[in-house]
Design a protein around this motif. Sequence first.
Motif, short mmCIF file in Angstrom:
data_model
loop_
_atom_site.label_atom_id
_atom_site.label_comp_id
_atom_site.label_asym_id
_atom_site.label_seq_id
_atom_site.Cartn_x
_atom_site.Cartn_y
_atom_site.Cartn_z
N ARG A 163 0.85 -1.20 0.00
CA ARG A 163 0.00 0.00 0.00
C ARG A 163 0.88 1.25 0.00
O ARG A 163 0.56 2.24 -0.64
CB ARG A 163 -0.92 -0.01 1.22
N ALA A 164 2.00 1.19 0.71
CA ALA A 164 2.93 2.32 0.73
C ALA A 164 3.45 2.62 -0.68
O ALA A 164 3.57 3.79 -1.06
CB ALA A 164 4.09 2.04 1.69
N ASP A 165 3.74 1.57 -1.45
CA ASP A 165 4.18 1.76 -2.83
C ASP A 165 3.08 2.43 -3.67
O ASP A 165 3.35 3.30 -4.50
CB ASP A 165 4.56 0.43 -3.49
N LEU A 166 1.85 2.02 -3.42
CA LEU A 166 0.71 2.57 -4.15
C LEU A 166 0.50 4.04 -3.77
O LEU A 166 0.25 4.89 -4.64
CB LEU A 166 -0.54 1.74 -3.85
N LEU A 167 0.61 4.35 -2.48
CA LEU A 167 0.49 5.74 -2.04
C LEU A 167 1.59 6.61 -2.66
O LEU A 167 1.33 7.73 -3.13
CB LEU A 167 0.56 5.82 -0.51
N ARG A 168 2.79 6.09 -2.70
CA ARG A 168 3.91 6.82 -3.30
C ARG A 168 3.65 7.08 -4.78
O ARG A 168 3.93 8.17 -5.30
CB ARG A 168 5.21 6.02 -3.09
N ALA A 169 3.10 6.10 -5.47
CA ALA A 169 2.78 6.27 -6.89
C ALA A 169 1.74 7.37 -7.09
O ALA A 169 1.85 8.18 -8.02
CB ALA A 169 2.27 4.95 -7.48
N ALA A 214 -7.91 13.91 -3.47
CA ALA A 214 -6.89 12.88 -3.22
C ALA A 214 -5.71 13.47 -2.47
O ALA A 214 -5.17 12.85 -1.55
CB ALA A 214 -6.43 12.25 -4.53
N ARG A 215 -5.29 14.67 -2.85
CA ARG A 215 -4.15 15.32 -2.19
C ARG A 215 -4.47 15.53 -0.71
O ARG A 215 -3.61 15.28 0.15
CB ARG A 215 -3.84 16.65 -2.86
N TYR A 216 -5.67 15.97 -0.39
CA TYR A 216 -6.02 16.19 1.02
C TYR A 216 -6.11 14.88 1.78
O TYR A 216 -5.72 14.80 2.94
CB TYR A 216 -7.30 17.01 1.16
N GLU A 217 -6.60 13.83 1.13
CA GLU A 217 -6.61 12.51 1.77
C GLU A 217 -5.20 12.07 2.11
O GLU A 217 -4.92 11.58 3.20
CB GLU A 217 -7.27 11.47 0.85
N LEU A 218 -4.30 12.26 1.16
CA LEU A 218 -2.90 11.89 1.37
C LEU A 218 -2.26 12.74 2.47
O LEU A 218 -1.51 12.23 3.31
CB LEU A 218 -2.11 12.03 0.07
N ALA A 219 -2.56 14.02 2.47
CA ALA A 219 -1.99 14.92 3.49
C ALA A 219 -2.44 14.50 4.88
O ALA A 219 -1.62 14.46 5.82
CB ALA A 219 -2.39 16.36 3.20
N LEU A 220 -3.71 14.17 5.02
CA LEU A 220 -4.20 13.75 6.33
C LEU A 220 -3.58 12.42 6.76
O LEU A 220 -3.21 12.24 7.92
CB LEU A 220 -5.73 13.65 6.33
N GLU A 221 -3.45 11.50 5.82
CA GLU A 221 -2.84 10.22 6.16
C GLU A 221 -1.37 10.39 6.53
O GLU A 221 -0.83 9.66 7.37
CB GLU A 221 -2.99 9.22 5.01
N SER A 222 -0.71 11.36 5.92
CA SER A 222 0.72 11.57 6.18
C SER A 222 0.99 12.04 7.61
O SER A 222 2.10 11.91 8.10
CB SER A 222 1.31 12.57 5.19
N ARG A 282 -0.03 10.63 10.20
CA ARG A 282 0.23 9.42 10.98
C ARG A 282 1.27 8.51 10.34
O ARG A 282 1.64 7.51 10.92
CB ARG A 282 -1.09 8.65 11.14
N ARG A 283 1.72 8.86 9.13
CA ARG A 283 2.68 8.01 8.42
C ARG A 283 3.86 8.85 7.95
O ARG A 283 3.82 9.44 6.88
CB ARG A 283 2.01 7.36 7.22
N PRO A 284 4.92 8.91 8.76
CA PRO A 284 6.07 9.75 8.42
C PRO A 284 6.68 9.44 7.05
O PRO A 284 7.14 10.34 6.36
CB PRO A 284 7.08 9.47 9.53
N GLU A 285 6.65 8.17 6.65
CA GLU A 285 7.22 7.82 5.34
C GLU A 285 6.43 8.45 4.20
O GLU A 285 6.98 8.85 3.18
CB GLU A 285 7.34 6.30 5.16
N LEU A 286 5.12 8.58 4.38
CA LEU A 286 4.29 9.24 3.38
C LEU A 286 4.52 10.75 3.41
O LEU A 286 4.55 11.40 2.37
CB LEU A 286 2.81 8.92 3.62
N ARG A 287 4.73 11.29 4.59
CA ARG A 287 5.01 12.72 4.72
C ARG A 287 6.26 13.09 3.92
O ARG A 287 6.30 14.12 3.26
CB ARG A 287 5.19 13.09 6.19
N GLU A 288 7.27 12.22 3.96
CA GLU A 288 8.51 12.47 3.21
C GLU A 288 8.25 12.48 1.70
O GLU A 288 8.79 13.32 0.98
CB GLU A 288 9.56 11.42 3.56
N VAL A 289 7.41 11.55 1.24
CA VAL A 289 7.09 11.49 -0.19
C VAL A 289 6.29 12.72 -0.60
O VAL A 289 6.54 13.32 -1.64
CB VAL A 289 6.32 10.19 -0.51
N LEU A 290 5.32 13.11 0.23
CA LEU A 290 4.55 14.32 -0.06
C LEU A 290 5.44 15.55 -0.08
O LEU A 290 5.28 16.42 -0.92
CB LEU A 290 3.44 14.51 1.00
#
Length: 180
Positions: free
Chosen positions: A48-54, A96-104, A106-114
């Motif tokens: 899922r992390a790979d999918l979020l990064r994509a 989608a961007r706001y969904e990702l921002a909110l999820e980030s 709680r997920r530092p690895e996603l925050r880095e990608v964002l």
Amino acid sequence: MATERRTVIADAAITTLATAGGRGLTHRAVDREARLPLGSTSYYFRTRADLLRAAVDRLAELDEAALAPATGGTLAADLARVAEQLLSADRERLLARYELALESVRRPELREVLAAGTHRVRGAIEQRLTEQGVVAARDVAKAALALVDGLLFAELTAAEGQQRGRAELEATLARLVGAE
């Protein structure tokens, strides 16, 4: 073909995030949205992390392309055009961007990608400002992006009939990035 398939999947992930939220983003849901055989998404994006990064990478790519200067347009006009587009035809990208921002949060690895995606977009704005001879282009680009983000959120969540028009968005942005 593989690159094209990855783009189709990333686009479907963006749509899924916009329509089903972060919790609805699954490999199966993306397969359905992309109209691909089950298992296709997990073949290209194992986790899922790979999918979020994509999805984040695709959003940044689309934002950079949208910021390409219009013929004879000012940066403020281009930013207003992009904002208007995100609030209408490309609303899914914004959601989608706001969904990702909110999820980030709680997920530092996603925050880095964002953050990397944001850096790409800010760099495109900074380059335009530098070309215009704006002093402290990096600081102005950072402020412009924050302003656009705030305006987009305010417009997205505003009650019907309270949204700013394109001319008002452009005037607000022109004040920030300098009279053009």
